[in-house]
Design an enzyme around this catalytic site. Structure first.
Site, PDB file in Angstrom:
ATOM      1  N   TRP A  79       1.628  20.006  -0.733  1.00 19.91           N
ATOM      2  CA  TRP A  79       1.081  19.922   0.337  1.00 19.91           C
ATOM      3  C   TRP A  79       1.353  19.057   1.294  1.00 19.91           C
ATOM      4  O   TRP A  79       1.515  17.743   1.045  1.00 19.91           O
ATOM      5  CB  TRP A  79      -0.767  19.368  -0.409  1.00 19.91           C
ATOM      6  CG  TRP A  79      -1.549  19.244   1.025  1.00 19.91           C
ATOM      7  CD1 TRP A  79      -1.948  18.050   1.640  1.00 19.91           C
ATOM      8  CD2 TRP A  79      -2.024  20.281   2.092  1.00 19.91           C
ATOM      9  NE1 TRP A  79      -2.737  18.215   2.609  1.00 19.91           N
ATOM     10  CE2 TRP A  79      -2.728  19.482   3.080  1.00 19.91           C
ATOM     11  CE3 TRP A  79      -2.011  21.609   2.119  1.00 19.91           C
ATOM     12  CZ2 TRP A  79      -3.463  20.226   3.987  1.00 19.91           C
ATOM     13  CZ3 TRP A  79      -2.449  22.222   3.009  1.00 19.91           C
ATOM     14  CH2 TRP A  79      -3.492  21.532   4.014  1.00 19.91           C
TER      15      TRP A  79
ATOM     16  N   GLY B  77       2.270  12.227  -3.914  1.00 23.61           N
ATOM     17  CA  GLY B  77       1.067  12.546  -2.689  1.00 23.61           C
ATOM     18  C   GLY B  77      -0.153  13.511  -3.217  1.00 23.61           C
ATOM     19  O   GLY B  77      -0.553  13.061  -4.245  1.00 23.61           O
ATOM     20  N   SER B  78      -0.205  14.505  -2.404  1.00 20.28           N
ATOM     21  CA  SER B  78      -1.656  15.226  -2.694  1.00 20.28           C
ATOM     22  C   SER B  78      -1.951  16.053  -3.854  1.00 20.28           C
ATOM     23  O   SER B  78      -0.856  16.602  -4.494  1.00 20.28           O
ATOM     24  CB  SER B  78      -1.502  16.313  -1.394  1.00 20.28           C
ATOM     25  OG  SER B  78      -2.827  17.004  -1.480  1.00 20.28           O
ATOM     26  N   CYS B  79      -3.137  15.934  -4.358  1.00 16.46           N
ATOM     27  CA  CYS B  79      -3.609  16.728  -5.311  1.00 16.46           C
ATOM     28  C   CYS B  79      -3.537  18.359  -5.024  1.00 16.46           C
ATOM     29  O   CYS B  79      -3.590  19.286  -6.029  1.00 16.46           O
ATOM     30  CB  CYS B  79      -4.877  16.260  -5.944  1.00 16.46           C
ATOM     31  SG  CYS B  79      -4.898  14.651  -6.276  1.00 16.46           S
ATOM     32  N   THR B  80      -3.384  18.734  -3.756  1.00 14.49           N
ATOM     33  CA  THR B  80      -3.497  20.060  -3.428  1.00 14.49           C
ATOM     34  C   THR B  80      -2.312  20.399  -3.437  1.00 14.49           C
ATOM     35  O   THR B  80      -2.091  21.909  -3.264  1.00 14.49           O
ATOM     36  CB  THR B  80      -3.835  20.185  -1.914  1.00 14.49           C
ATOM     37  OG1 THR B  80      -5.205  19.211  -1.511  1.00 14.49           O
ATOM     38  CG2 THR B  80      -4.252  21.400  -1.458  1.00 14.49           C
TER      39      THR B  80
END
Length: 590
Positions: free
Chosen positions: A29, A63-66
């Site tokens: 993400w 970074g992002s969990c998405t």
């Protein structure tokens, strides 16, 4: 003969392709365009390359969990890597593949080879993955090889995991198909993580409501069709548009309609209309020791570190699966022994530092830590407040894969003398210098010009106290007519700020207020088409903006952002507290 590397098969399958190697973790993400497979993280060594059809070898995600949602999207639209080779097991990337299998019947092999073997992959031109084996070639092999059919996963085998009677009922389908599939995914991930049992959780925060493409909406709508209902109180992360005002803001319906529909789908499952990336600002924030399931990287880090709640850095889609079952693997930061520090960081005295020091430190320290939980000394005398810790944690979560941090004398568990005893002898220690911070300052300040047309505030979402500070800074002033100053926040905090009387000064200043969404999802026309660079006080957004919206960034304190909003210019020089460590240089070389 090819070189052979054996590892642990996380997702079975076989594939081959040109090897794309990097020794830096990658957040899909904000780091990879889900519609094309191009690496858009302009700070990453693979920037500009395409992952599509290649064997992607990276240490893991950060970074992002998405990232799991982007992985699912890439698989769905045929822009995914041919295979993934990892140094260490990675839940975010693996979960994205797993969900694509369950919901769309598509997959790719995922292989973990360990750090030592991973380091030998640098410079290898071609790779072939087959189950637990990785073959390396000096060129594409000329042989009749064909990919084999992947072995099916036995989702009903609990292995060593102890199941309650209700767990078994969920797995058997007694509570509906949505809960059954959710439990299958929870158990698959639990086995990969090495969990022996599941635990009850008290609440969930869902990050999967971010629209990454058609597959993300199909996933949620299919769960709704299967009768999905959350089993615990559940909040929703910021979605991809301001649901009430996206048309007014000029958002293309091609994004606005499905992004809004995605938020509606999760509310149809029983989730609360919260739409904030800062759920710790809500009245439902968990307490010390509470077992929760949160996704959204900054929220996870804040929950663990500041609130002392217990959660993993949950990937998108595993979050909703756990919310639908109320059960999570007992692993990682859910366990007291897995919350202990693994690295010491010594921060130097920073006399006169302004609020920009916290996102800057978080960004720099996250890059040092990788997946290790740090113990940070030297900040107690600075007396960071909750907004400072929020800014630190968001930037830390951007460059790190670690789920939490400890700041000596400040964060909840770092006040426990048992945690700090013996650290100096047991853990490696890194000392940060002001010159190190200056280097990270320059890394975040990518803009080459002095003009400012856009001020981006609220990543993560603004708090009530941030509104109060900003209102004081804007009092009796007005922004430059050519500058847009926009603030993103949750609906609940916006109403609190209105009731407290903070919005009058901001409206008189000319600020734009946006709810429901956040800067990692906003683009044109909220970011003006003719804007060449933007300014922010967020270390997280300073990192992601060049890839997400194609603009260079001025990064500085909140006060400096207001000053530039009034003047329309930015000097390009570091702040006074860093200036003694900066050689004199023209602004356009900063």
């Amino acid at each position: 003969m090819p070189g052979i590397v054996n590892g642990r098969c996380l997702i079975d399958g076989s594939a081959q392709g040109a090897l794309l190697f990097a020794d830096t973790g990658l957040s899909l993400w904000g780091g990879v365009d889900p519609s094309s497979g191009e690496v858009i993280d302009r700070h990453h060594p693979l920037s500009g390359q395409s992952v599509a059809g290649r064997v992607l070898a990276i240490p893991g995600s950060r970074g992002s969990c998405t990232g799991s949602s982007v992985m699912m999207e890439l698989i769905s639209n045929a822009h995914a890597p041919a295979a993934l080779v990892l140094a260490e097991p990675d839940e975010i990337l693996t979960l994205g593949v797993m969900v694509a299998q369950h919901f769309f019947g598509r997959s790719l092999p995922v292989l973990c080879v360990g750090q030592h073997a991973f380091d030998t992959l640098r410079g290898q031109p071609w790779a072939r993955v087959d189950g637990a084996s990785l073959s390396l070639y000096s060129q594409a092999p000329d042989d009749p090889w064909l990919p084999r059919e992947a072995e099916s996963e036995n989702d009903t085998a609990d292995g060593a995991i102890e199941l309650s009677r209700r767990d078994q009922e969920l797995l058997d389908g007694a509570h509906g198909k949505a809960a059954q599939v959710a439990m299958q995914i929870v158990l698959r991930m639990a086995r990969l993580q090495g969990a022996r049992e599941l635990i009850d959780i008290t609440q969930a925060h869902i990050d999967g409501c971010i629209y990454t493409g058609p597959a993300s909406l199909r996933f949620a709508e299919r769960l709704v069709q299967w009768g999905a209902r959350v089993q615990v109180p559940t909040t929703l992360n910021a979605i991809s548009v301001d649901q009430r005002r996206w048309r007014e803001l000029g958002i293309d319906p091609a994004l606005g309609e499905p992004a809004s529909a995605l938020g509606d789908a999760y509310m149809a499952m029983g989730a609360r209309l919260s739409f904030t990336c800062a759920p710790y600002l809500l009245d439902s924030a968990p307490g010390l020791g509470e077992q929760v399931v949160w996704a959204e990287s900054n929220a996870v880090v804040y929950a663990n570190s500041v609130l002392g709640a217990r959660t993993l850095k949950y990937p998108d889609y595993l979050d909703i699966c756990i919310a639908l079952t109320g059960r999570a693997p007992l692993i990682g930061c859910h366990l007291p022994e897995r919350r202990r520090p693994q690295l010491q960081i010594q921060v130097p005295p920073l006399a006169g530092a302004d609020d920009s020091v916290y996102p800057l430190l978080g960004y720099h320290i996250g890059g040092l830590c990788g997946s290790r939980i740090p113990w940070i000394s030297g900040l107690h005398q600075q007396h960071p407040d909750l907004d400072d810790l929020k800014a630190f944690g968001a930037a830390f979560a951007t460059t790190s894969a670690a789920p939490m941090f400890h700041i000596a004398g400040v964060t909840s568990e770092a006040l426990d003398p048992d945690l700090s005893s013996g650290l100096s002898e047991a853990l490696p220690c890194v000392s940060i210098t002001p010159q190190d911070l200056l280097a990270s300052w320059k890394e975040l300040n990518t803009a080459r010009d002095t003009q400012v047309r856009m001020i981006s505030l609220g990543n993560p979402h603004f708090s009530l106290s941030e509104f109060a500070r900003l209102a004081a800074l804007c009092q009796a002033r007005r922004k430059h007519p050519d500058v847009v100053l926009a603030i993103t926040c949750g609906r609940a905090v916006l109403e609190q700020a209105r009731a407290a009387g903070h919005l009058a000064a901001l409206e008189a200043f000319g600020a734009t207020l946006i709810t429901d969404t956040c800067w990692c999802m906003l683009g044109e026309p909220v970011v003006p088409v003719d804007c060449r660079s933007l300014m922010t006080n967020s270390g997280k957004y300073a990192h992601y903006a060049p890839g997400l919206v194609g603009r260079r960034v001025h990064f500085d304190s909140l006060g400096a952002c207001v000053d530039s909003a009034c003047s329309g210019t930015r000097s390009g020089r570091p702040p006074a507290w860093l200036s003694p460590f900066s050689p004199a240089e023209p602004a356009d070389h900063v």
